[in-house]
Scaffold this motif. Structure first.
Motif: not given
Length: 361
Positions: A167-184, A186-193
């Motif tokens: 469960l901890a490993a699965s939660a860590a993988r989901r956390d790793a997929d949660r990022v703020t992307l900075v687009l060309p 300069a706008s920002e979007v939150l990407v998450r599972p």
């Protein structure tokens, strides 16, 4: 009255547990909870009991021995021991969903371990349990080694601990997929599972998209999926769905894109839906790269995309992947197959150079 924990092994035969409990009852001991761990040498019974103040540890050991118990372990307990095992495990699981890095502390609390050590090497061959040592495979790589002087570990405890580590490993993988992307631009979007709770936001995304965008996503002019089907898309049995949100509101912010990776066998199908005003800004390409990277880490042999021949933006995003691809045409629809090369799993917190880690608080 005083709280005690007692653990003892009895023969796994009808009536033997009742003999042990009767022996404790003769001492005025009230059994509050009991767990039975099946082992090769008998049933290991784990009791939480309330005993009269004058009853000593030696008295309890003697009562267990008279009740045909052996390998007895007795220790004083605290009031928190009154929480039953399922409640404690659920509490630890809830903590791990929020704090995947707390796996070691959760394992220590689950088992009352004296020492928990994480090692970079995986257990050989598959981990195991001994009297005072337990080795668990960390699905993210490496292993946990737990030590406890007494009582002896049981196979049931090993199974619970391994499930918690997974469960901890699965939660860590989901956390790793949660990022703020900075687009060309300069706008920002939150990407998450995605989760099932995103269904309302995803319905609003479909309503905000033009008929042409929805038709490109689903390759038909029919109405978009029902809420029930959308829930299945948001949490696929195999694969991953990402949502992109923007503006204030955190997880409740408007959904501007949905990216699906749906696994079947050794291949996974990818599909994107980006709100019209967020198209041609690099968001689709960024989502596509993340899904392909996830598919590669998950061990899929290839990803498939079904794309209309006139869908120039998606074909452009595919070219930006800079990967070899095979294209088959069936009328107006192209099937693009991108072969993958399995790569070593990254560290749970690793993200690509275009993103910065976003942690939820």
């Amino acid at each position: 009255m005083a709280l005690w924990r007692i653990r003892a092994t009895v023969d796994d035969r009808p009536g033997y547990l009742s003999v042990l409990t009767a022996s404790l009852a003769l001492r005025g001991v009230n059994i509050l909870t009991v767990q039975v761990h099946t082992t090769e040498v008998g049933a290991v019974d784990d009791f939480l009991v309330d005993a009269p103040d004058q009853v000593t540890e030696a008295d309890l050991r003697a009562a267990v021995e008279r009740g045909r118990g052996r390998d007895c372990w007795v220790a004083r307990s605290e009031a928190r021991g009154l929480a039953d095992q399922p409640t404690r495990v659920l509490g630890l699981a809830t903590r791990l969903v929020r704090e995947p890095d707390a796996a070691g502390e959760a394992l220590r609390a689950l088992l009352g371990a004296d020492e928990v050590t994480w090692r970079p090497a995986s257990p050989a061959p598959l981990g195991g349990v001994g009297a005072t040592t337990m080795v668990l495979a960390d699905p993210s790589g490496g292993s946990y080694e737990l030590r406890r002087r007494e009582p002896s570990f049981t196979p049931a405890e090993y199974a619970r601990a391994q499930a918690l580590a997974e469960l901890a490993a699965s939660a860590a993988r989901r956390d790793a997929d949660r990022v703020t992307l900075v687009l060309p631009d300069a706008s920002e979007v939150l990407v998450r599972p995605a989760t099932a709770e995103d269904v309302t936001g995803v319905v609003e995304l479909h309503e905000s998209c033009s008929a042409r965008s929805r038709q490109r996503r689903y390759l038909s002019g029919a109405a978009w999926p029902s809420p029930a089907r959308l829930r299945r898309l948001l949490e696929p049995t195999q694969g991953l769905t990402l949502v992109a949100t923007t503006g204030p509101g955190g997880d409740a912010a408007p959904v501007v894109a949905m990216a699906n990776l749906l696994g079947e066998g050794d291949e996974a199908e990818v599909a994107l839906l980006v709100r019209d005003d967020w198209q041609r800004r690099g968001l689709g390409s960024a989502l596509l790269r993340r899904l392909v990277g996830h598919a590669e880490r998950a061990g899929y042999a290839a990803v498939l995309l079904h794309v209309q021949a006139e869908n120039t933006p998606m074909l452009r995003a595919l070219r930006r992947l800079d990967r070899p691809a095979a294209v088959d045409r069936d009328g107006a629809v192209l099937t693009v197959t991108v072969p993958l090369v399995a790569a070593p799993a990254p560290l749970p917190r690793q993200v690509d150079a275009t993103a910065r880690t976003h942690r939820a608080h």
